[in-house]
Design a protein around this motif. Structure first.
Motif, PDB file in Angstrom:
ATOM      1  N   ARG A 227       4.094 -42.159 -44.650  1.00  0.00           N
ATOM      2  CA  ARG A 227       5.230 -42.075 -43.941  1.00  0.00           C
ATOM      3  C   ARG A 227       5.363 -40.439 -43.802  1.00  0.00           C
ATOM      4  N   LEU A 228       5.898 -40.131 -42.738  1.00  0.00           N
ATOM      5  CA  LEU A 228       5.897 -38.586 -42.362  1.00  0.00           C
ATOM      6  C   LEU A 228       7.510 -38.359 -41.982  1.00  0.00           C
ATOM      7  N   THR A 229       8.423 -37.744 -42.878  1.00  0.00           N
ATOM      8  CA  THR A 229       9.816 -37.624 -42.431  1.00  0.00           C
ATOM      9  C   THR A 229       9.887 -36.082 -42.248  1.00  0.00           C
ATOM     10  N   VAL A 230      10.314 -36.019 -40.796  1.00  0.00           N
ATOM     11  CA  VAL A 230      10.326 -34.416 -40.372  1.00  0.00           C
ATOM     12  C   VAL A 230      11.598 -33.870 -39.925  1.00  0.00           C
ATOM     13  N   GLN A 231      12.967 -34.722 -39.744  1.00  0.00           N
ATOM     14  CA  GLN A 231      13.958 -34.408 -39.415  1.00  0.00           C
ATOM     15  C   GLN A 231      15.292 -35.127 -39.718  1.00  0.00           C
ATOM     16  N   PRO A 232      16.399 -34.357 -39.897  1.00  0.00           N
ATOM     17  CA  PRO A 232      17.455 -35.361 -40.424  1.00  0.00           C
ATOM     18  C   PRO A 232      18.158 -36.073 -39.293  1.00  0.00           C
ATOM     19  N   LEU A 233      18.722 -37.215 -39.798  1.00  0.00           N
ATOM     20  CA  LEU A 233      19.440 -37.998 -38.934  1.00  0.00           C
ATOM     21  C   LEU A 233      20.876 -37.149 -38.288  1.00  0.00           C
ATOM     22  N   ASP A 234      21.385 -37.865 -37.167  1.00  0.00           N
ATOM     23  CA  ASP A 234      22.493 -37.023 -36.588  1.00  0.00           C
ATOM     24  C   ASP A 234      23.613 -37.168 -37.617  1.00  0.00           C
ATOM     25  N   SER A 235      24.906 -36.756 -37.068  1.00  0.00           N
ATOM     26  CA  SER A 235      26.061 -36.901 -38.062  1.00  0.00           C
ATOM     27  C   SER A 235      26.573 -38.359 -38.122  1.00  0.00           C
ATOM     28  N   GLN A 236      26.179 -39.216 -37.189  1.00  0.00           N
ATOM     29  CA  GLN A 236      26.451 -40.828 -37.296  1.00  0.00           C
ATOM     30  C   GLN A 236      25.303 -41.405 -38.007  1.00  0.00           C
ATOM     31  N   GLY A 237      24.331 -40.742 -38.352  1.00  0.00           N
ATOM     32  CA  GLY A 237      23.346 -41.462 -39.074  1.00  0.00           C
ATOM     33  C   GLY A 237      22.308 -41.986 -38.226  1.00  0.00           C
ATOM     34  N   PHE A 238      22.207 -41.600 -36.794  1.00  0.00           N
ATOM     35  CA  PHE A 238      21.165 -42.156 -35.944  1.00  0.00           C
ATOM     36  C   PHE A 238      20.089 -41.133 -35.752  1.00  0.00           C
ATOM     37  N   GLY A 239      19.206 -41.577 -34.946  1.00  0.00           N
ATOM     38  CA  GLY A 239      17.960 -40.709 -34.690  1.00  0.00           C
ATOM     39  C   GLY A 239      16.730 -41.175 -35.385  1.00  0.00           C
ATOM     40  N   LEU A 240      15.403 -40.709 -35.160  1.00  0.00           N
ATOM     41  CA  LEU A 240      14.458 -40.762 -35.743  1.00  0.00           C
ATOM     42  C   LEU A 240      13.911 -39.859 -36.624  1.00  0.00           C
ATOM     43  N   ALA A 241      14.037 -40.122 -38.042  1.00  0.00           N
ATOM     44  CA  ALA A 241      13.802 -39.070 -39.134  1.00  0.00           C
ATOM     45  C   ALA A 241      12.502 -38.888 -38.959  1.00  0.00           C
ATOM     46  N   GLY A 242      11.557 -39.934 -38.869  1.00  0.00           N
ATOM     47  CA  GLY A 242      10.091 -39.927 -39.081  1.00  0.00           C
ATOM     48  C   GLY A 242       9.629 -41.347 -38.671  1.00  0.00           C
ATOM     49  N   SER A 243       8.241 -41.431 -39.059  1.00  0.00           N
ATOM     50  CA  SER A 243       7.510 -42.756 -38.893  1.00  0.00           C
ATOM     51  C   SER A 243       6.716 -42.834 -39.920  1.00  0.00           C
ATOM     52  N   GLY A 244       6.144 -44.043 -40.046  1.00  0.00           N
ATOM     53  CA  GLY A 244       5.103 -44.497 -40.948  1.00  0.00           C
ATOM     54  C   GLY A 244       4.073 -45.357 -40.375  1.00  0.00           C
ATOM     55  N   MET A 245       2.710 -45.436 -41.006  1.00  0.00           N
ATOM     56  CA  MET A 245       1.639 -46.273 -40.687  1.00  0.00           C
ATOM     57  C   MET A 245       1.323 -47.147 -41.845  1.00  0.00           C
ATOM     58  N   PHE A 246       1.015 -48.338 -41.511  1.00  0.00           N
ATOM     59  CA  PHE A 246       0.849 -49.133 -42.555  1.00  0.00           C
ATOM     60  C   PHE A 246      -0.596 -49.627 -42.268  1.00  0.00           C
ATOM     61  N   ILE A 247      -1.451 -49.677 -42.929  1.00  0.00           N
ATOM     62  CA  ILE A 247      -2.795 -49.923 -42.656  1.00  0.00           C
ATOM     63  C   ILE A 247      -3.229 -51.010 -43.627  1.00  0.00           C
ATOM     64  N   LEU A 248      -3.513 -52.277 -42.947  1.00  0.00           N
ATOM     65  CA  LEU A 248      -4.098 -53.517 -43.922  1.00  0.00           C
ATOM     66  C   LEU A 248      -5.716 -53.193 -43.970  1.00  0.00           C
ATOM     67  N   ASN A 249      -6.486 -53.251 -44.985  1.00  0.00           N
ATOM     68  CA  ASN A 249      -7.956 -53.290 -44.999  1.00  0.00           C
ATOM     69  C   ASN A 249      -8.393 -51.851 -44.610  1.00  0.00           C
ATOM     70  N   PRO A 250      -7.760 -50.786 -45.109  1.00  0.00           N
ATOM     71  CA  PRO A 250      -7.908 -49.613 -44.439  1.00  0.00           C
ATOM     72  C   PRO A 250      -9.438 -49.153 -44.847  1.00  0.00           C
ATOM     73  N   PRO A 251     -10.062 -48.087 -44.121  1.00  0.00           N
ATOM     74  CA  PRO A 251     -11.283 -47.376 -44.679  1.00  0.00           C
ATOM     75  C   PRO A 251     -11.157 -46.981 -46.146  1.00  0.00           C
ATOM     76  N   TYR A 252     -12.291 -46.955 -46.775  1.00  0.00           N
ATOM     77  CA  TYR A 252     -12.005 -46.541 -48.321  1.00  0.00           C
ATOM     78  C   TYR A 252     -11.825 -44.885 -48.188  1.00  0.00           C
ATOM     79  N   THR A 253     -12.183 -44.174 -47.067  1.00  0.00           N
ATOM     80  CA  THR A 253     -12.007 -42.843 -47.047  1.00  0.00           C
ATOM     81  C   THR A 253     -10.554 -42.391 -46.293  1.00  0.00           C
ATOM     82  N   LEU A 254      -9.689 -43.256 -45.906  1.00  0.00           N
ATOM     83  CA  LEU A 254      -8.543 -42.892 -45.301  1.00  0.00           C
ATOM     84  C   LEU A 254      -7.610 -42.475 -46.538  1.00  0.00           C
ATOM     85  N   HIS A 255      -7.596 -42.929 -47.540  1.00  0.00           N
ATOM     86  CA  HIS A 255      -6.431 -42.232 -48.496  1.00  0.00           C
ATOM     87  C   HIS A 255      -6.843 -40.911 -48.761  1.00  0.00           C
ATOM     88  N   ASP A 256      -8.074 -40.433 -49.147  1.00  0.00           N
ATOM     89  CA  ASP A 256      -8.096 -39.073 -49.439  1.00  0.00           C
ATOM     90  C   ASP A 256      -7.770 -38.218 -48.423  1.00  0.00           C
TER      91      ASP A 256
END
Length: 284
Positions: A227-256
């Motif tokens: 997950r990558l969080t790059v910006q704060p939410l607005d004063s009302q708590g809305f917005g896209l603070a960041g995003s995530g990627m969830f990988i099932l059965n990931p390549p063994y190289t991907l973590h590093d």
């Protein structure tokens, strides 16, 4: 959502994370000659004009691909995964100016080999027409004007028993979260060994906060969550603070690869002092 148009968000920080992960997974799959099938359940239009009215409305790409593009122009040394990603974006902009951004289908077409297959689902009629026109009659590619959640089960398992799935719905309503889980549960019954990449937004919805833990429960063979969080939410708590990627059965190289890359991305894309990243893994 039929009203959703990704063109408003093309090239933003969430696209950067999603497409870098997609490229690393496909690079890994390309190491073996045996063919594979990539299924994109929410493919979008295939490519986007950054000079068009949609992208210009919020200029989200400026704080995403725009930042990395400028870093490369300045001669800064880039991590290998970022350099690879930017080379693909440059290929989509042959005149050397950042005016177009490739969608997931375009990144896939740049990396897939003649023996591989690409299956693209897009429900929005306009985006489907643009996508079908973009990919044309390319060998091994099929485009469906259909719901990708429903269509996924008909694409699994691939004939070669090698494959990957990218699932990145809009999540504009509340229903997509549950449909992600239901669709993946059925897909894993059909094709347990596939690589499943799920993108999700970091927003103030309970469903978004719960999704990674619900995905964890579907991953008996292991997962990688970034997950990558790059910006704060607005004063009302809305917005896209960041995003995530969830990988099932990931390549063994991907973590590093991601463990080395995420701190750099926080520095490159962070818009406030609280910018941060998360990486979690459970091995098979």
């Amino acid at each position: 959502m039929l009203a959703y148009r990704h063109a408003f968000h093309a090239g933003n920080h969430a696209d950067v994370l999603k497409h870098i992960v997609l490229m690393r997974v496909l690079r890994y799959l390309n190491q073996k000659d045996k063919p594979y099938r990539l299924v994109d359940t929410h493919a979008g239009a295939g490519g986007y004009s950054l000079e068009g009215q949609y992208a210009q409305k919020k200029n989200e790409y400026v704080e995403g691909i725009g930042r990395l593009w400028e870093k490369e122009k300045s001669g800064e040394e880039l991590p290998e995964a970022v350099a690879d990603y930017l080379a693909a974006v440059r290929q989509f902009n042959p005149d050397g100016k950042l005016t177009q951004y490739p969608g997931s289908p375009a990144f896939a077409q740049m990396l897939l080999r003649p023996q591989d297959q690409l299956r693209l689902f897009e429900l929005h009629n306009t985006d489907h027409r643009i996508l079908a026109s973009y990919v044309g009659d390319a060998k091994g590619v099929q485009v469906f004007n259909a719901d990708g959640f429903d269509g996924l089960k008909g694409q699994l398992p691939p004939p070669s028993r090698r494959g990957a799935v990218l699932m990145d719905p809009s999540y504009e309503g509340h229903h997509d979260y549950g449909r992600v889980i239901a669709s993946l549960r059925e897909a894993l019954l059909r094709f347990a060994e596939g690589v499943y990449m799920v993108w999700y937004p970091q927003v103030t919805k309970l469903e978004a906060a719960q999704l990674p833990r619900r995905l964890e429960a579907l991953a008996p063979k292991g997962f990688l969550h970034v997950r990558l969080t790059v910006q704060p939410l607005d004063s009302q708590g809305f917005g896209l603070a960041g995003s995530g990627m969830f990988i099932l059965n990931p390549p063994y190289t991907l973590h590093d690869e991601m463990a080395a890359l995420l701190p750099w991305l926080v520095e490159a894309l962070g818009q406030y002092d609280g910018a941060n990243y998360l990486i979690e893994q459970r091995a098979a």
